[in-house]
Design a protein around this motif. Sequence first.
Motif, short mmCIF file in Angstrom:
data_model
loop_
_atom_site.label_atom_id
_atom_site.label_comp_id
_atom_site.label_asym_id
_atom_site.label_seq_id
_atom_site.Cartn_x
_atom_site.Cartn_y
_atom_site.Cartn_z
N ALA A 8 -3.73 -3.26 0.06
CA ALA A 8 -2.61 -2.50 0.51
C ALA A 8 -1.39 -1.88 -0.05
N ARG A 9 -1.04 -0.98 -0.47
CA ARG A 9 0.22 -0.27 -0.49
C ARG A 9 1.20 -0.69 -1.57
N GLY A 29 4.93 4.68 7.06
CA GLY A 29 4.92 3.28 7.46
C GLY A 29 5.78 3.05 8.69
N GLU A 61 2.84 -3.81 5.23
CA GLU A 61 2.14 -3.41 4.01
C GLU A 61 2.63 -4.16 2.78
N THR A 68 -4.69 -1.76 0.43
CA THR A 68 -4.88 -1.71 1.87
C THR A 68 -4.27 -0.43 2.43
N LEU A 70 -2.43 2.10 4.89
CA LEU A 70 -1.38 1.86 5.88
C LEU A 70 -1.96 1.73 7.28
N ALA A 73 -3.03 -1.75 7.63
CA ALA A 73 -1.87 -2.65 7.70
C ALA A 73 -1.27 -2.66 9.11
#
Length: 428
Positions: A8-9, A29, A61, A68, A70, A73
Amino acid sequence: MTDAAADARLRQPENGAPGPASGSQAERGAELRAALVDQLRTEGKITSALVKAAFLTVRREHFLPEETPLETAYGFDSSVVTKRDEGGGALSSVSAAYIQARMLEQAGLSPGMSVLEIGSGGLNAALIAEIVGEQGHVVTVDIDPEVTDRATKLLDEAGYGSRVRVVAADAENGVPGRAEFNAIIVTVGAWDIAPAWLRQLAQNGTLVLPLVMNGVTRTVGLRRDGEHLTSTSIEVAGFVPMQGIGRHDERLFVLAGPDGKKITLRFDDGAPVTPAELDDVLASGPVENWSGVVFPPATSWADLYLWLAWYLPGFCRLVAEDSSALEKHGTWFPFGVVSGAGFAFFVTRTAPNGKGVEFGATAYGRDGELAAATLVEQIRAWDRDGRPVAGPSIGYWPTGSDLSKIPSDAAVMEKTHGVVTISWPPKG
């Protein structure tokens, strides 16, 4: 914590601290976070202003692996594995948003409370810290130092380092340094309730845990009722299992079909005494038995699985190496039963009148008809006695409790440190 996809991110600390996330990422986000909260409220998973505010504040996130998406998440039911064992099994994960929200609501948290989380990841501890506020206290514990190191790092980066105490320990023994907690939230599958948790739970406190009952898990909110605990809420969820002293291993039996494909039967309790009777069981059959019990479409029958786990002798869960052999008998589900030299599993088909689905059993082996009949008998019993508008009530009676006070209509399941009971309200 449930299984799911990967990671994720870019990171950006919470509470206004600078970070590397771009403006477009932060804006996207925020949009997804708001949309998730709207969905959680619409679906009844978030019911309080405090939990809503926490979900709008904490950036999910930040606590997930870096690749990952968004969208994952902020998925309603997307759980993300953060650590696996050598065989690929999940050891630690971030739970889906809907179950995190429900467990926080089940716990009834409020500002100033002291809360213990068992099973660390960082995200849930951050949500708890937002709810209990600056005057509250949050302790999160995990048996795996790698998991707690990661949680410590992420919480520090997100601005929660001074508000959450991270402890590497086996929570089965309790947490040193604090006498009691207003709430204890367990985020790993618990086969039993450790006595230390009850010792550290305030007299009017709430214990929320994914309780494993003969292989079927329900997240149960429990409060003291005299010398025992009584459920205040029950939710459907799946979690990675407890490690350490509180770990409970299942017994596995592998059935091999004529084509070499295998079905693994998983027994929490009640495993076959003479497993040799199951040799070549898949070579004989199948036979079908339909119950006549019909359920409306797009309706959950999760309580049936709980009923089978409690009342079906020889109950097991199953994993098919190749599900094609099972699918040809209707839509199959991973719950079954062993009776003598017979094995049956739960199936559904379109109801004869075309409205809803009918429940039944498909079976193999010399005693296949017996196994199918045993399963169908309990499906009908649930339809007759366990399918009320309200769900069941679950109780926990620690060792030393006066078991004579258990209601006569309750079923009893023995655990190491006490017994679990379940009772179903009478049909009106």
